[in-house]
Design an enzyme around this catalytic site. Sequence first.
Site, mmCIF file in Angstrom:
data_model
loop_
_atom_site.group_PDB
_atom_site.id
_atom_site.type_symbol
_atom_site.label_atom_id
_atom_site.label_comp_id
_atom_site.label_asym_id
_atom_site.label_seq_id
_atom_site.Cartn_x
_atom_site.Cartn_y
_atom_site.Cartn_z
ATOM 1 C CB SER A 62 -0.905 0.139 1.197
ATOM 2 O OG SER A 62 -0.261 0.323 2.359
ATOM 3 C CG ASP A 94 -3.837 -2.846 -2.021
ATOM 4 O OD1 ASP A 94 -4.895 -2.593 -2.552
ATOM 5 O OD2 ASP A 94 -4.173 -2.890 -0.715
ATOM 6 C CG HIS A 95 -6.650 0.885 -1.798
ATOM 7 N ND1 HIS A 95 -7.891 0.815 -1.865
ATOM 8 C CD2 HIS A 95 -6.582 -0.495 -1.024
ATOM 9 C CE1 HIS A 95 -8.503 -0.257 -1.653
ATOM 10 N NE2 HIS A 95 -7.861 -0.973 -0.930
ATOM 11 C CE LYS A 116 -13.050 -8.398 6.463
ATOM 12 N NZ LYS A 116 -12.488 -7.221 5.816
ATOM 13 C CG HIS A 153 -10.073 -4.248 -2.636
ATOM 14 N ND1 HIS A 153 -9.157 -3.579 -2.400
ATOM 15 C CD2 HIS A 153 -10.014 -4.523 -3.896
ATOM 16 C CE1 HIS A 153 -8.376 -3.334 -3.520
ATOM 17 N NE2 HIS A 153 -8.907 -3.711 -4.408
ATOM 18 C CB SER A 183 -9.350 -10.397 6.192
ATOM 19 O OG SER A 183 -8.279 -10.283 5.873
ATOM 20 C CG ASN A 202 -7.013 -7.146 -2.669
ATOM 21 O OD1 ASN A 202 -6.939 -7.883 -3.608
ATOM 22 N ND2 ASN A 202 -6.745 -5.862 -2.806
HETATM 23 P P1 13P Z 1 -8.797 -6.794 4.715
HETATM 24 O O1 13P Z 1 -8.645 -5.679 5.593
HETATM 25 O O2 13P Z 1 -10.134 -7.616 4.585
HETATM 26 O O3 13P Z 1 -7.770 -7.791 4.918
HETATM 27 O O4 13P Z 1 -8.623 -6.445 3.085
HETATM 28 C C1 13P Z 1 -7.342 -6.200 2.496
HETATM 29 C C2 13P Z 1 -7.586 -5.170 1.284
HETATM 30 O O5 13P Z 1 -8.610 -5.250 0.533
HETATM 31 C C3 13P Z 1 -6.424 -4.617 0.653
HETATM 32 O O6 13P Z 1 -6.532 -4.030 -0.460
HETATM 33 O O1 G3H Z 2 -6.621 -2.244 1.900
HETATM 34 C C1 G3H Z 2 -5.815 -1.526 2.687
HETATM 35 C C2 G3H Z 2 -4.827 -2.407 3.003
HETATM 36 O O2 G3H Z 2 -5.166 -3.220 4.075
HETATM 37 C C3 G3H Z 2 -3.508 -1.497 3.373
HETATM 38 O O3 G3H Z 2 -3.654 -1.042 4.564
HETATM 39 O O4 G3H Z 2 -3.123 1.452 3.948
HETATM 40 O O5 G3H Z 2 -3.085 0.609 6.527
HETATM 41 O O6 G3H Z 2 -1.287 -0.108 4.662
HETATM 42 P P1 G3H Z 2 -2.728 0.560 5.185
HETATM 43 ZN ZN ZN Z 3 -8.364 -2.830 -0.112
#
Ligand code: 13P
Ligand code: G3H
Ligand code: ZN
Length: 305
Positions: free
Chosen positions: A50, A82-83, A182, A208, A211, A251
């Site tokens: 990220s 990511d993001h 969630k 996304h 988890s 993810n």
């Molecule tokens: P979780 O917080 O469910 O692990 O999702 C992670 C995620 O979407 C990272 O982009």
């Molecule tokens: O979707 C986001 C990920 O869990 C990354 O989180 O921005 O705290 O690293 P972070």
């Molecule tokens: Zn995400």
Amino acid sequence: MMLANTKTILEKARKGNYAVGHFNINNMEILQGVVQAANNLKAPVIVATSEGAIEYAGINFLHDLVKTASELSKVPVALHLDHGKNFKIIKQCIDLGYSSVMIDASHENFAKNIQLTKKVVEMAHKKGISVEAELGTIGGKEDLVHSKGIIYTDPKKAKEFVQKAGCDFLAVAIGTSHGAYKFKGDAKLKIDILRKIKMETKIPLVLHGASGVPKDVVQLAEKYGARLEGVKGVPDSQIKLAVKNGINKINTDTDLRIAFDAAVRKALKDNPQDFDPRHVLGPARQLITKVVEQRIRTFGSVNKA
Ligand code: 13P
Ligand code: G3H
Ligand code: ZN
């Protein structure tokens, strides 16, 4: 092996109807735990950083760690941003040779989301790097939008978005959210919406906030002092349903964080006189491998390397 091509991995998954795991990493131990699991199960894997991870560890450290991991790996390892929201970081990732980047302009209006995604697609495709975009909102604990509720992805808009923006993968909002909290009630994804998006688009779809927040790992963390009342993840049965109906990339970050936390707490508590960091972080790496193996089995990507 060299860093793998994310699009190749995910197009194969789309045709084979399974999902490949995307796992967020922040340091060497998490990375090694993830890649070990993928090798144990002969599964391709996407390692993600990220913008926060890049800020914490430095982009060169993370890139070079993952490049080394992929060179030592017998299974494909891709490196993904990511993001991505900051164009400077997105460009750095493209220039460094990431396998793929995500542009997350889902907080913008539809036209602006298309415009920003298109801009990244043009930059990335020139270098053979693929692009993930997001339509709809996937909530999260730090996300203000979440307090107003999740905006599910509109299937018709998804078709128009993919055609106009030219992204390679699409993250969809079907009821998941980031983090460990969630669902308040039943954990249920909007599989009907997912099915419609799948019919309207012909590219790999991404889940996304996926988890599972596994009970055994949560209990271990709590036993050693963590406070995790009310945590709830996406049950494996819902993940399997999502994969069956068109999700090809899943993810996971939160599960790795909880596993890391649980193992570190246990190591410190069990051996208060041992201050060797390898004895503290080694068990965290091992528990991450176990958790990731379980995820890969659920996604159906065992032996797909
Ligand atoms: P979780 O917080 O469910 O692990 O999702 C992670 C995620 O979407 C990272 O982009
Ligand atoms: O979707 C986001 C990920 O869990 C990354 O989180 O921005 O705290 O690293 P972070
Ligand atoms: Zn995400």
